[in-house]
Write an enzyme that holds these catalytic residues in place. Structure first.
Site, PDB file in Angstrom:
ATOM      1  N   ARG A  80       0.794  -1.179  -0.238  1.00 27.81           N
ATOM      2  CA  ARG A  80      -0.035  -0.079  -0.034  1.00 27.81           C
ATOM      3  C   ARG A  80       0.944   1.160  -0.025  1.00 27.81           C
ATOM      4  O   ARG A  80       0.293   2.511  -0.118  1.00 27.81           O
ATOM      5  CB  ARG A  80      -0.838  -0.163   1.237  1.00 27.81           C
ATOM      6  CG  ARG A  80      -2.018  -0.993   1.208  1.00 27.81           C
ATOM      7  CD  ARG A  80      -3.218  -0.764   2.268  1.00 27.81           C
ATOM      8  NE  ARG A  80      -3.594   0.413   2.384  1.00 27.81           N
ATOM      9  CZ  ARG A  80      -4.898   0.660   1.656  1.00 27.81           C
ATOM     10  NH1 ARG A  80      -5.375  -0.033   0.831  1.00 27.81           N
ATOM     11  NH2 ARG A  80      -5.116   1.885   1.832  1.00 27.81           N
ATOM     12  N   TYR A  88      -0.229  11.363   0.649  1.00 25.38           N
ATOM     13  CA  TYR A  88       0.429  12.180   1.366  1.00 25.38           C
ATOM     14  C   TYR A  88       1.220  13.557   0.290  1.00 25.38           C
ATOM     15  O   TYR A  88       1.550  14.601   0.539  1.00 25.38           O
ATOM     16  CB  TYR A  88       1.535  11.626   2.158  1.00 25.38           C
ATOM     17  CG  TYR A  88       1.009  11.154   3.585  1.00 25.38           C
ATOM     18  CD1 TYR A  88       0.522  12.002   4.487  1.00 25.38           C
ATOM     19  CD2 TYR A  88       0.538   9.748   3.646  1.00 25.38           C
ATOM     20  CE1 TYR A  88       0.032  11.372   5.736  1.00 25.38           C
ATOM     21  CE2 TYR A  88       0.226   9.334   4.690  1.00 25.38           C
ATOM     22  CZ  TYR A  88      -0.342  10.171   5.697  1.00 25.38           C
ATOM     23  OH  TYR A  88      -0.956   9.620   6.724  1.00 25.38           O
ATOM     24  N   SER A  95       2.206  14.312   6.831  1.00 25.99           N
ATOM     25  CA  SER A  95       1.284  14.717   7.640  1.00 25.99           C
ATOM     26  C   SER A  95       1.451  15.897   8.770  1.00 25.99           C
ATOM     27  O   SER A  95       2.570  15.892   9.281  1.00 25.99           O
ATOM     28  CB  SER A  95       0.814  13.375   8.677  1.00 25.99           C
ATOM     29  OG  SER A  95      -0.098  13.717   9.600  1.00 25.99           O
ATOM     30  N   HIS A 195     -18.149  17.346  26.333  1.00 24.71           N
ATOM     31  CA  HIS A 195     -17.711  18.267  27.139  1.00 24.71           C
ATOM     32  C   HIS A 195     -18.336  19.433  26.549  1.00 24.71           C
ATOM     33  O   HIS A 195     -18.190  19.878  25.225  1.00 24.71           O
ATOM     34  CB  HIS A 195     -15.983  18.385  26.954  1.00 24.71           C
ATOM     35  CG  HIS A 195     -15.297  19.173  28.023  1.00 24.71           C
ATOM     36  ND1 HIS A 195     -15.262  20.645  27.592  1.00 24.71           N
ATOM     37  CD2 HIS A 195     -15.104  19.237  29.107  1.00 24.71           C
ATOM     38  CE1 HIS A 195     -14.530  21.391  28.331  1.00 24.71           C
ATOM     39  NE2 HIS A 195     -14.430  20.356  29.471  1.00 24.71           N
ATOM     40  N   ASP A 347      -9.463  22.318  30.814  1.00 24.77           N
ATOM     41  CA  ASP A 347     -10.292  22.169  31.794  1.00 24.77           C
ATOM     42  C   ASP A 347     -10.313  20.724  32.267  1.00 24.77           C
ATOM     43  O   ASP A 347     -10.396  20.325  33.288  1.00 24.77           O
ATOM     44  CB  ASP A 347     -11.708  22.764  31.237  1.00 24.77           C
ATOM     45  CG  ASP A 347     -13.016  22.307  32.222  1.00 24.77           C
ATOM     46  OD1 ASP A 347     -12.879  23.049  33.229  1.00 24.77           O
ATOM     47  OD2 ASP A 347     -13.872  21.379  31.999  1.00 24.77           O
ATOM     48  N   CYS A 367     -15.613  -4.413  26.957  1.00 23.49           N
ATOM     49  CA  CYS A 367     -16.904  -4.477  26.146  1.00 23.49           C
ATOM     50  C   CYS A 367     -17.398  -6.098  26.469  1.00 23.49           C
ATOM     51  O   CYS A 367     -16.625  -6.940  26.973  1.00 23.49           O
ATOM     52  CB  CYS A 367     -16.582  -4.549  24.643  1.00 23.49           C
ATOM     53  SG  CYS A 367     -15.729  -3.106  24.113  1.00 23.49           S
ATOM     54  N   CYS A 375      -6.446  -6.015  27.819  1.00 23.94           N
ATOM     55  CA  CYS A 375      -7.292  -4.691  27.921  1.00 23.94           C
ATOM     56  C   CYS A 375      -7.888  -4.877  29.400  1.00 23.94           C
ATOM     57  O   CYS A 375      -7.928  -3.586  30.047  1.00 23.94           O
ATOM     58  CB  CYS A 375      -8.415  -4.909  27.026  1.00 23.94           C
ATOM     59  SG  CYS A 375      -9.397  -3.457  26.654  1.00 23.94           S
TER      60      CYS A 375
END
Length: 388
Positions: A80, A88, A95, A195, A347, A367, A375
């Site tokens: 790829r 790019y 980036s 928020h 904040d 999950c 995890c």
């Protein structure tokens, strides 16, 4: 009209001396800094970094679980790379996400020193998942600075196991090696989809963009809130991302007084598997057939410009919109260094620093169909931090 915002390229030079400043930090202050670790996916700074970036991305089993992960990652990255290099090249050769994150971090430091003087001085660090500075580099820099207190701040406002979860898993894995004695006390800003500051900055950017439409067409412009999609296999195991993205959209529309019709749509699908939809390109084609021409794109899950805003939305979808006669196709400006956005970040961090709870209630919940044991261990680690 399509706006490619080439001014972003010039900003890449920002923060060129940050690493040298970091090396001097511990010797110029008597108190170690309070660290704010800004976590995001990262991006290649130039075309030579595209293949290593892709290999790191495809090697992440939390994001893209595939058989024979490491071998497949090398193959996919090599295959790829030419196509992604072209993308790019079209946005300036690399980036801008690092330069924007550095700028966000510097502004955040200044806000926090005023907002929370008791925890000053503050210093921002960057922990990208797939490009430098990677998490091990960042932790090594923090140890040189003598950091004892840190906030891991996810620059993904809406939580997904594939994004924030992956970054936290990587942080936890490296802490076991680089800080086995747990000298750094951690807390986490793991999600912030509703928020008030985030909602406000999105609403203001939308209001500004709507002014570009003729007044007699403005109220009928369709607001398309676009977010990176997920494979349905991830959604169906209970990932909270779709609900949290929808929560952001709901709050933004409430702030706007539901001024315009709107939809939540999904971009960046890859491969043959089923993904969360509707897909953005199909949405554009569908509204073109329905006679719509004024479509305003709002990347609701991204906080700075990168390949998915500058190329996928501006270039790819921009070309598609032109082909389909969508003459009023536009994109709102990304959050980048908007002062309202930086205030929201400050904040969140200041409240986390003053809290005795190291993580949100939600972070501790896996999950329902999770099969990733690391995890669960990562969540236990951060939830078990003792903040004095």
């Amino acid at each position: 009209m399509l706006r490619l915002q080439h001014k972003r390229v010039a900003s890449w030079a920002f923060g060129a001396n940050r690493h040298s400043i970091s090396r001097q930090f511990a010797t110029t202050t008597s108190k170690p800094p309070t660290a704010v670790v800004l976590m995001n996916l990262g991006g290649p700074k130039d075309l030579n970094e595209v293949q290593p970036f892709l290999q790191n991305l495809f090697s992440d089993g939390d994001l893209i679980p595939i058989p024979f992960q490491q071998t497949a990652a090398k193959f996919l990255a090599k295959r790829r790379t030419p196509k992604i290099q072209e993308q790019y090249a079209a946005i300036g050769g690399g980036s801008p996400i690092l330069s924007w994150t550095e700028k966000q971090g510097k502004m955040l430091e200044e806000r926090l020193d005023k907002l929370s003087p008791q925890t000053a001085p503050h210093k921002s660090y960057i922990a990208f998942r797939y490009s430098s500075p990677l998490t091990p580099e960042t932790l090594a820099e923090m140890k040189k600075d003598g950091v004892e207190r840190a906030v891991a701040f996810s620059l993904y406002p809406q939580y997904s196991c594939s994004t924030t979860g992956s970054s936290l898993n990587e942080l936890w894995k490296n802490l076991k090696v680089l800080d086995p004695e747990n000298k750094i006390r951690w807390s986490v800003v793991d999600r912030w989809p509703t928020h008030s500051g985030l909602v406000e900055v999105f609403a203001r950017h939308i209001e500004k963009a709507l002014l570009e439409y003729p007044e007699n067409e403005r109220k009928d412009a369709v607001l398309l809130f676009s977010a990176h999609s997920l494979p349905m296999s991830v959604v169906n195991r209970g990932d909270p991302y779709p609900q949290e993205v929808a929560a952001t959209v709901q709050r933004v529309m409430e702030r706007l007084g539901f001024s315009n019709p709107y939809r939540l749509i999904w971009q960046s699908q890859v491969g043959p598997r089923a993904w969360l939809g509707p897909q953005t390109d199909q949405v554009l084609e569908g509204y073109a057939k329905l006679g719509k021409k004024n479509l305003l794109m709002i990347p609701i899950a991204f906080v700075s410009d990168h390949i998915e805003t500058l190329f996928e939305v501006d270039v790819e979808y921009g070309h598609l919109a032109k082909e389909k006669g969508l003459t009023g196709f536009k994109r709102v400006e990304s959050l980048n260094d908007d002062p309202v956005f930086i205030d929201a970040m400050a904040d969140l961090v200041s409240k986390q620093l003053s809290s005795k709870r190291p993580v949100s209630t939600q972070l501790g919940l896996r999950c329902p169909l999770c099969t990733n044991e690391k995890c669960g261990q990562q969540k236990e680690f951060f939830a078990g931090q003792v903040l004095e």
